[in-house]
Design a protein around this motif. Structure first.
Motif, short mmCIF file in Angstrom:
data_model
loop_
_atom_site.label_atom_id
_atom_site.label_comp_id
_atom_site.label_asym_id
_atom_site.label_seq_id
_atom_site.Cartn_x
_atom_site.Cartn_y
_atom_site.Cartn_z
N HIS A 110 0.83 -1.19 0.00
CA HIS A 110 0.00 0.00 0.00
C HIS A 110 0.88 1.25 0.00
CE1 HIS A 110 -3.09 2.89 1.31
NE2 HIS A 110 -3.97 2.01 0.84
N THR A 111 0.34 2.34 -0.54
CA THR A 111 1.12 3.58 -0.61
C THR A 111 1.46 4.13 0.77
OG1 THR A 111 -0.94 4.81 -0.86
CG2 THR A 111 0.24 4.23 -2.87
N GLN A 112 0.57 3.91 1.76
CA GLN A 112 0.89 4.37 3.11
C GLN A 112 2.07 3.59 3.68
OE1 GLN A 112 -1.84 5.58 6.01
NE2 GLN A 112 -3.60 5.79 4.62
N THR A 113 2.15 2.33 3.33
CA THR A 113 3.32 1.53 3.71
C THR A 113 4.59 2.09 3.06
OG1 THR A 113 1.92 -0.44 3.88
CG2 THR A 113 4.30 -0.79 3.73
N ALA A 114 4.44 2.51 1.80
CA ALA A 114 5.58 3.10 1.09
C ALA A 114 6.06 4.37 1.79
CB ALA A 114 5.20 3.41 -0.35
N SER A 115 5.12 5.22 2.26
CA SER A 115 5.50 6.44 2.97
C SER A 115 6.22 6.12 4.27
CB SER A 115 4.26 7.29 3.26
OG SER A 115 3.68 7.74 2.05
N ALA A 116 5.75 5.07 4.98
CA ALA A 116 6.41 4.65 6.22
C ALA A 116 7.82 4.12 5.93
CB ALA A 116 5.57 3.59 6.92
N LEU A 117 7.97 3.42 4.81
CA LEU A 117 9.30 2.94 4.42
C LEU A 117 10.24 4.11 4.16
CD1 LEU A 117 8.27 0.01 2.07
CD2 LEU A 117 9.77 -0.22 4.06
N ARG A 118 9.71 5.15 3.51
CA ARG A 118 10.53 6.32 3.24
C ARG A 118 11.02 6.97 4.52
NH1 ARG A 118 8.49 10.72 4.76
NH2 ARG A 118 6.61 10.55 3.48
N LEU A 119 10.17 7.05 5.55
CA LEU A 119 10.57 7.62 6.84
C LEU A 119 11.68 6.76 7.48
CD1 LEU A 119 10.20 9.61 9.18
CD2 LEU A 119 8.40 8.09 10.06
N ASN A 120 11.53 5.45 7.41
CA ASN A 120 12.57 4.56 7.95
C ASN A 120 13.90 4.76 7.23
OD1 ASN A 120 11.72 2.06 9.94
ND2 ASN A 120 9.96 2.92 8.88
N ALA A 121 13.82 4.92 5.90
CA ALA A 121 15.04 5.14 5.12
C ALA A 121 15.74 6.43 5.52
CB ALA A 121 14.71 5.16 3.63
N GLU A 122 14.97 7.49 5.74
CA GLU A 122 15.56 8.77 6.15
C GLU A 122 16.33 8.62 7.45
OE1 GLU A 122 13.04 12.28 6.14
OE2 GLU A 122 11.65 11.21 4.83
N ILE A 123 15.72 7.93 8.41
CA ILE A 123 16.36 7.79 9.72
C ILE A 123 17.60 6.91 9.62
CG2 ILE A 123 16.03 7.00 12.09
CD1 ILE A 123 13.02 7.59 11.71
N LYS A 124 17.54 5.83 8.83
CA LYS A 124 18.70 4.96 8.66
C LYS A 124 19.85 5.70 7.98
CE LYS A 124 15.98 0.69 8.56
NZ LYS A 124 15.44 -0.40 7.71
N ALA A 125 19.51 6.56 7.03
CA ALA A 125 20.54 7.36 6.37
C ALA A 125 21.21 8.30 7.37
CB ALA A 125 19.94 8.15 5.22
N GLU A 126 20.40 8.83 8.28
CA GLU A 126 20.95 9.71 9.32
C GLU A 126 21.93 8.95 10.20
OE1 GLU A 126 21.18 13.44 11.28
OE2 GLU A 126 20.30 12.85 9.38
N GLN A 127 21.71 7.63 10.35
CA GLN A 127 22.60 6.79 11.14
C GLN A 127 23.74 6.21 10.31
OE1 GLN A 127 19.42 4.09 12.54
NE2 GLN A 127 19.91 4.77 14.63
N ASP A 128 23.84 6.66 9.04
CA ASP A 128 24.88 6.20 8.11
C ASP A 128 24.68 4.75 7.67
OD1 ASP A 128 26.27 8.62 8.00
OD2 ASP A 128 27.38 8.13 9.83
N ASN A 129 23.47 4.22 7.86
CA ASN A 129 23.14 2.89 7.33
C ASN A 129 22.55 3.05 5.93
OD1 ASN A 129 23.93 1.64 9.72
ND2 ASN A 129 21.91 1.82 10.63
N THR A 130 23.37 3.57 5.01
CA THR A 130 22.84 3.94 3.69
C THR A 130 22.42 2.75 2.87
OG1 THR A 130 25.14 4.02 2.95
CG2 THR A 130 24.11 6.11 3.54
N SER A 131 23.10 1.62 3.02
CA SER A 131 22.73 0.44 2.22
C SER A 131 21.34 -0.06 2.61
CB SER A 131 23.76 -0.67 2.40
OG SER A 131 23.91 -1.00 3.78
N TYR A 132 21.04 -0.10 3.92
CA TYR A 132 19.71 -0.52 4.37
C TYR A 132 18.66 0.53 4.00
CZ TYR A 132 22.00 -4.21 7.03
OH TYR A 132 22.72 -5.31 7.38
N ALA A 133 19.04 1.79 4.07
CA ALA A 133 18.12 2.86 3.68
C ALA A 133 17.74 2.73 2.22
CB ALA A 133 18.76 4.21 3.95
N ALA A 134 18.72 2.42 1.37
CA ALA A 134 18.45 2.28 -0.07
C ALA A 134 17.50 1.11 -0.33
CB ALA A 134 19.75 2.08 -0.83
N LEU A 135 17.62 0.03 0.45
CA LEU A 135 16.71 -1.11 0.28
C LEU A 135 15.27 -0.69 0.59
CD1 LEU A 135 18.81 -4.00 1.90
CD2 LEU A 135 18.27 -3.70 -0.52
#
Length: 891
Positions: free
Chosen positions: A94-119
């Motif tokens: 669902h698109t709302q799930t996609a938005s939640a994934l995007r938020l998780n990616a932003e936070i992981k990128a902030e933690q320098d977990n860029t590979s997991y954020a990209a997934l």
């Protein structure tokens, strides 16, 4: 009925608390906002709590608030909780799930977990594309397709797919125009953000560009919620070489927020930071600094002085100020940022590595190498003990640390640092050929500085084999050819050196930014032609570096400019115009002094230029001028104590020792030479040719003090160093060998002197550079010893060498050379080498009668020479010389 009223009242209270929390959040009152968010979530009824839209929205806001507060771990926990709720309620696609994934990616990128954020972002994009189906936007064909686009998709003109997506479902038919704009805005930002994250910047730019007009038509609250997209849009526009559009996008968001919220919003600093990056890329440094200062003030008001976000802005400010040359303020911002990070994370946290690295590079650019060394070394100490350390960063740190050591002339430490970096690459990962080649290039530089020519040439050729396969690496290829040429010149391999110089020239012609390497190339050409006995060609190349006769001063002083002036003065003194040689040395000092007074960056250049001038005055026996130069050098060193660890200080001490030697202060001269030796050994190691030169000077001083055994040992050390560095037929080795033979003659160890001479003679005619004072004096003594012992087989070769360079010897050393040449003439006129006496005498007469003569008493010297000729008047050569002298004196 009463229960329903209570529930309604509870919901109203929760909404009120939520709205108040958002207001506090927008205003930047994070602690108050967090309390209100938690109270609102706790007040929600447990039944269907997790399926409540209010609860999920509170989780979203709270996660973003914690992220902005710097609590990434707690923010990620809430974001992951939100993602699970969305997946449970709406499903995995669902698109709302996609938005939640995007938020998780932003936070992981902030933690320098860029590979997991990209997934997470890749999965979010899959959801958006699958949900939109055939109406989804196709990636730009120029984009590298990182996302596997499954199935055939029809591309509609521009963004008609948005309209189609909105018009088909019955639910959207009932939306107002404002709601449709909000939907379009959200879709464009979400999908554009996903494409941008995955590197498809051309596609994302199309989407973001379409969203830009909608900023004015949507609510400020929606703009505030989607501020993250503006930052990502600026990245894509900058990557797509559209910085103006990036600036317009960020400015639109900032303007919307500032007009809607009276006291500003908490996300304005984030947008200002992104805008500063865009302005910096457009070379608007002042604008970038202005935006960063605004962001810094707002963040300090919200978080205080020691917050993570505040530290990051200090770092960005420091970087831009460093680029503008404001090193003092840049250093202050770095120190503030590092102090804040230490208070936040501790003294040994991994987050300190990058700021320390950047600070080290700033100090390196500011020529504050001691501070640069301290920052880089600390970054390495923090990074290396960690199991999951960044190998690429660690190897870069070691490489830069080796550069700093080289700048401080600590070549042994530089080599150790670079070898550790290379070993780290090979031990912990499979390094690319290019990464290894970069290390080998640096090692070639260091090995050459330490006169380890075999190692230097081997590393240079190995690196060159890699760089030749890489496009647009003309500067590196040129430098490698140049290093090889320098090794070949120093080892007298002139045929190969000629080819290497031409190859370096061809590469550097295509590298307009390689100014110092071009200067280095001309300097090596000059040395090459000097070895080929072509001083005119050598001077031509030295003039390409700097022409002091024209009066033009260089825009930026370099080590090559100082070296070129000194080398040219030597050539002018030895072969061309003595008076011009002195003028060049004086001009060189003035250029170095002007640069020093204007920048105070390179006092070592001034010290080197002064030492060369002082050496000239010492050689010409101009004691008062030499003393004045020594006083200037001493004052400079006292003002810059760091100079005591540089080779320039060793050169100054050597010059000072030569002056003391000429004044008869042999014991003090020995002490100065030993200090000079200590400096050079620390910088280059104990086996460098410069150490051999000092050992020879120490030997001469000890000999004059009557300490003959130690004098002999010192001379032998010089021979050992040079024979190991080069070979027995190298000019430098032969020079030292001649001095050792001279000591043997002085000590009346004639058999030893003859044995040493046997090694000396085979290479004597291969020397094509003028001798120094010690070696010429020694060769005169050796010639006399050979003749006295009836060994005349090599006398002709030795006589030819002395005859060839007697003029250069006289012009360089002036009055000091007279006694040596008078002794040579007396011996030659007395023995069967009279042509040598005639030639040497003619050389003296020609010099003394020249307008370029630098001696104050040429007539006294002519009288002395006439006395020698009268003493040997039975020889035809002496009679001819006497007539020439008489004619000059009568004139």
């Amino acid at each position: 009925m009463q229960a329903g009223a209570i529930v309604a009242e509870s919901v109203d209270l929760i909404k009120e608390q939520s709205e108040l929390a958002v207001q506090k959040h927008i205003a930047g009152h994070y602690l108050e906002a967090e309390k209100l968010y938690r109270r609102a979530m706790a007040a929600l009824p447990d039944e269907n709590k997790e399926h409540s839209a209010i609860f999920q929205e509170l989780l979203l806001h709270n996660a973003r608030l914690l992220l902005n507060m710097g609590e990434a771990e707690n923010a990620l926990k809430m974001a992951q909780q939100l993602l699970k709720l969305k997946e449970r309620q709406f499903g995995f696609h669902h698109t709302q799930t996609a938005s939640a994934l995007r938020l998780n990616a932003e936070i992981k990128a902030e933690q320098d977990n860029t590979s997991y954020a990209a997934l997470d972002m890749r999965r979010a994009l899959d959801i958006w594309m699958d949900t939109l189906g055939w109406q989804a936007p196709a990636p730009d064909p120029d984009d590298f397709d990182l996302h596997a686009m499954g199935g055939q998709r029809t591309t509609l003109p521009e963004f008609d797919w948005i309209a189609s997506e909105l018009n088909q479902p019955a639910l959207f038919e009932r939306l107002s125009e404002e709601q449709k704009d909000a939907r379009r805005f959200t879709l464009l930002l979400e999908i554009g953000n996903a494409f941008s994250w995955l590197g498809l910047h051309k596609t994302s730019c199309r989407l973001f560009r379409a969203a830009l007009p909608l900023v004015e038509r949507v609510s400020p609250y929606l703009v505030w919620q989607n501020y993250w997209a503006a930052t990502q849009a600026s990245i894509s526009f900058s990557a797509n070489e559209e910085p103006q559009v990036a600036e317009a996008f960020l400015s639109a968001f900032l303007q919307k927020l500032s007009s809607a919220f009276e006291n500003g919003s908490d996300v304005a600093p984030v947008l200002q930071i992104s805008l500063a990056k865009v302005l910096a890329k457009r070379n608007d440094k002042d604008g970038a600094v202005s935006e960063l200062r605004k962001a810094l003030e707002e963040l300090q008001a919200m978080h205080g002085e020691t917050h993570l976000q505040v530290a990051r802005v200090h770092i960005q400010l420091a970087e831009i100020l460093g680029e503008t040359g404001d090193f003092s303020n840049a250093e202050s911002h770095f120190d503030t940022a590092i102090s804040a990070l230490e208070s936040w994370h501790g003294l040994s946290d991994i987050n300190l590595v990058v700021p320390l690295f950047k600070r080290g590079m700033l100090m390196k650019n500011a020529h504050q190498l001691a501070k640069a060394e301290k920052s880089l070394a600390r970054a390495i100490d923090i990074l290396l003990p960690r199991n999951q350390s960044d190998i690429d960063l660690a190897s870069t740190l070691f490489k830069e640390l080796s550069h700093v050591y080289m700048g401080q002339h600590y070549y042994q430490q530089a080599l150790t640092a670079q070898i550790r970096g290379l070993d780290l690459l090979r031990e912990h990962c499979k390094p690319t050929d290019r990464a290894v080649a970069e290390c080998e290039l640096n090692m070639a530089r260091i090995y050459f500085a330490n006169a380890r020519h075999i190692d230097s040439e081997r590393n240079a050729r190995s690196a060159l084999s890699v760089y030749e396969k890489l496009p647009e690496k003309h500067k590196e290829r040129g430098e490698l050819h140049l290093i090889i040429a320098k090794c070949e010149i120093d080892n007298c391999k002139f045929t190969q050196a000629s080819q290497s110089l031409r190859a370096a020239e061809a590469q550097l012609e295509q590298a307009p930014d390689a100014v110092e390497l071009q200067q280095e190339l001309n300097l090596e050409y000059a040395k090459f032609y000097l070895h080929q006995a072509s001083p005119g060609k050598a001077v031509f190349h030295l003039k390409e570096i700097i022409d002091t006769e024209s009066g033009a001063k260089p825009k930026r002083l370099t080590a090559q400019i100082i070296e070129a002036a000194i080398k040219r003065a030597e050539i002018e003194l030895a072969y061309l115009d003595c008076s011009l040689g002195e003028k060049i040395l004086l001009a060189n000092v003035q250029i170095a002094r002007d640069s020093y007074l204007n920048s105070d960056k390179e006092p070592s250049y001034l010290l080197k230029a002064l030492s060369a001038l002082g050496e000239f005055f010492v050689n010409q026996s101009d004691v008062s001028e030499a003393d004045a130069v020594v006083e200037q050098c001493t004052a400079l060193v006292e003002h810059h104590p760091e100079l005591r660890s540089t080779p320039a200080y060793g050169e100054f001490l050597t010059m000072y020792a030569h002056l003391l030697f000429n004044q008869g202060a042999f014991e003090v001269a020995t002490e100065k030479l030993k200090k000079a030796l200590q400096v050079i050994e620390i910088c280059h190691g104990s086996h460098h040719p410069k150490c051999a030169d000092i050992w020879m000077a120490i030997s001469a001083a000890l000999l004059r003090r009557g300490i003959t055994d130690q004098s002999d040992e010192s001379a032998h050390k010089a021979v050992t160093i040079l024979s190991n560095t080069f070979d027995w037929h190298h000019p430098s080795t032969l020079r030292a060998l001649s001095w050792e033979a001279y000591i043997a003659v002085y000590r009346e160890r004639y058999e030893v002197a003859l044995t040493l001479a046997e090694r000396l003679f085979p290479g004597i005619q291969s020397i094509r550079s003028f001798p120094d004072f010690f070696s010429f004096s020694a060769l005169v003594s050796i010639l006399k010893n050979e003749y006295v012992n009836g060994r005349t087989s090599h006398v002709n070769d030795l006589s030819a060498y002395l005859e060839k360079y007697s003029a250069a010897f006289l012009r360089i050393y002036g009055a000091r050379a007279m006694d040596v040449l008078f002794d040579l003439i007396s011996f030659a006129l007395e023995k069967d080498v009279r042509p040598l006496g005639r030639t040497a005498g003619g050389t003296i007469i020609k010099y003394l009668s020249s307008a370029q003569c630098l001696l104050e008493n040429p007539r006294d010297c002519l009288h002395q020479l006439s006395l020698i000729c009268r003493e040997h008047r039975s020889s035809t050569e002496a009679q001819q010389l006497y007539k020439e002298i008489a004619n000059l004196l009568n004139d």
